[in-house]
Design a protein around this motif. Structure first.
Motif, PDB file in Angstrom:
ATOM      1  N   HIS A  44       5.578  -0.160   3.236  1.00  0.00           N
ATOM      2  CA  HIS A  44       5.003  -1.503   3.181  1.00  0.00           C
ATOM      3  C   HIS A  44       5.770  -2.374   2.180  1.00  0.00           C
ATOM      4  O   HIS A  44       6.034  -3.556   2.428  1.00  0.00           O
ATOM      5  CB  HIS A  44       3.518  -1.412   2.825  1.00  0.00           C
ATOM      6  CG  HIS A  44       2.751  -2.675   3.031  1.00  0.00           C
ATOM      7  ND1 HIS A  44       1.641  -2.991   2.294  1.00  0.00           N
ATOM      8  CD2 HIS A  44       2.933  -3.729   3.868  1.00  0.00           C
ATOM      9  CE1 HIS A  44       1.165  -4.165   2.666  1.00  0.00           C
ATOM     10  NE2 HIS A  44       1.946  -4.642   3.618  1.00  0.00           N
ATOM     11  N   GLU A  83       0.817  -1.215   0.000  1.00  0.00           N
ATOM     12  CA  GLU A  83       0.000   0.000   0.000  1.00  0.00           C
ATOM     13  C   GLU A  83       0.851   1.266   0.000  1.00  0.00           C
ATOM     14  O   GLU A  83       0.397   2.317  -0.449  1.00  0.00           O
ATOM     15  CB  GLU A  83      -0.932  -0.026   1.214  1.00  0.00           C
ATOM     16  CG  GLU A  83      -1.907  -1.191   1.156  1.00  0.00           C
ATOM     17  CD  GLU A  83      -2.674  -1.385   2.454  1.00  0.00           C
ATOM     18  OE1 GLU A  83      -2.561  -0.548   3.361  1.00  0.00           O
ATOM     19  OE2 GLU A  83      -3.371  -2.408   2.544  1.00  0.00           O
ATOM     20  N   THR A  84       2.080   1.163   0.521  1.00  0.00           N
ATOM     21  CA  THR A  84       2.961   2.330   0.620  1.00  0.00           C
ATOM     22  C   THR A  84       4.400   1.902   0.335  1.00  0.00           C
ATOM     23  O   THR A  84       4.709   0.698   0.292  1.00  0.00           O
ATOM     24  CB  THR A  84       2.933   2.933   2.046  1.00  0.00           C
ATOM     25  OG1 THR A  84       3.446   1.953   2.963  1.00  0.00           O
ATOM     26  CG2 THR A  84       1.526   3.349   2.444  1.00  0.00           C
ATOM     27  N   LEU A 106       4.345  -0.891  -6.361  1.00  0.00           N
ATOM     28  CA  LEU A 106       3.088  -0.922  -5.621  1.00  0.00           C
ATOM     29  C   LEU A 106       1.994  -1.706  -6.351  1.00  0.00           C
ATOM     30  O   LEU A 106       0.961  -2.001  -5.768  1.00  0.00           O
ATOM     31  CB  LEU A 106       2.614   0.501  -5.306  1.00  0.00           C
ATOM     32  CG  LEU A 106       3.584   1.360  -4.474  1.00  0.00           C
ATOM     33  CD1 LEU A 106       2.956   2.714  -4.170  1.00  0.00           C
ATOM     34  CD2 LEU A 106       4.006   0.663  -3.196  1.00  0.00           C
TER      35      LEU A 106
END
Length: 190
Positions: free
Chosen positions: A90, A86-87, A146
C-alpha cells in the motif's frame, strides 16, 4: 520570547514533539483514543479540521491553564485523501501515485484553551519528481513509513531526493504548521 501557556500535546508523533521542542515550547504528551472517521462530503481541509477537533473534544474542557493542542495531517491528490498505508504494498502504491505529480499536504489544528476551541489549517503544495520503482521500494523497506500520511516524511530520504519544491510551509509537511501554531498560541494571552 512571548509567554505561552503550558501545552498538552495530544499526539504520539515524534515529529510534532520535536517541532515543539525546537520552538522552545513547554509541553507534555497526553494520548486519548479517538475515532478518526469523518462524514462523507467534507473537503480535505474540512476533514483535517474535523479530526483535529474530535481529538480535542476527547479532553475535559477543564484542563486548567494548559492548552490542548491536537492536529491531523492528510495528503491529498486529485481530491483523494491518502491516509497512512496499511501494508508495504500500500505504501509503494501511494508513492507511485505521488511520483511525478503535485499533491497537497493539509494539517488541521485545534487548540482547546479555557473551554474554547480555536481551529485552523495550513495547506502546502508538494512537487515530486518522477521516482523509480527501485527508489520507492528502497525507501519503503528502509524507513517503513506506515505511520505517515501519504507514505513519506519530507525530512527522510524520499523527501530529500524526490521533492523538487514546495509551495507553503515546510513544517506543515512535517506535521505541524509551526508558524501558525506559534501565532495562535501567542494570541491566547491577548
Amino acid at each position: 520570547m512571548q509567554k505561552i501557556p503550558h501545552v498538552i500535546l495530544a499526539s504520539k508523533s515524534p515529529r510534532r514533539q520535536e517541532l515543539l521542542r525546537l520552538m522552545d515550547i513547554d509541553f507534555r504528551v497526553v494520548l486519548k483514543d479517538v475515532d478518526e472517521s469523518f462524514p462523507e462530503g467534507l473537503t480535505p481541509p474540512e476533514v483535517a479540521l474535523h479530526i483535529a477537533r474530535k481529538k480535542a473534544e476527547a479532553f475535559d474542557e477543564t484542563v486548567g491553564d494548559e492548552v490542548v493542542l491536537t492536529a491531523d495531517t492528510i495528503v491529498c491528490i486529485d481530491g483523494l485523501i491518502l491516509g497512512k498505508p496499511e501494508t508495504r504494498e500500500h505504501a509503494i502504491e501511494m508513492l507511485q501515485r505521488l511520483s511525478g505529480r503535485v499533491h497537497q499536504v493539509i494539517t488541521g489544528v485545534c487548540l482547546l484553551y479555557k473551554g474554547r476551541y480555536n481551529n485552523f489549517y495550513d495547506l502546502t503544495e508538494v512537487f515530486f519528481r518522477k521516482l523509480s520503482d527501485a527508489e520507492i521500494s528502497n525507501y519503503v523497506d528502509k524507513y517503513q513509513p506506515l505511520d505517515k500520511a501519504g507514505s513519506y516524511g519530507i525530512q527522510e530520504l524520499i523527501g530529500l531526493i524526490g521533492i523538487e519544491r514546495i509551495d507553503g510551509s515546510y513544517t506543515n509537511v512535517v506535521g505541524l504548521p509551526t508558524e501558525k501554531v506559534y501565532a495562535q498560541l501567542i494570541a491566547l494571552n491577548k
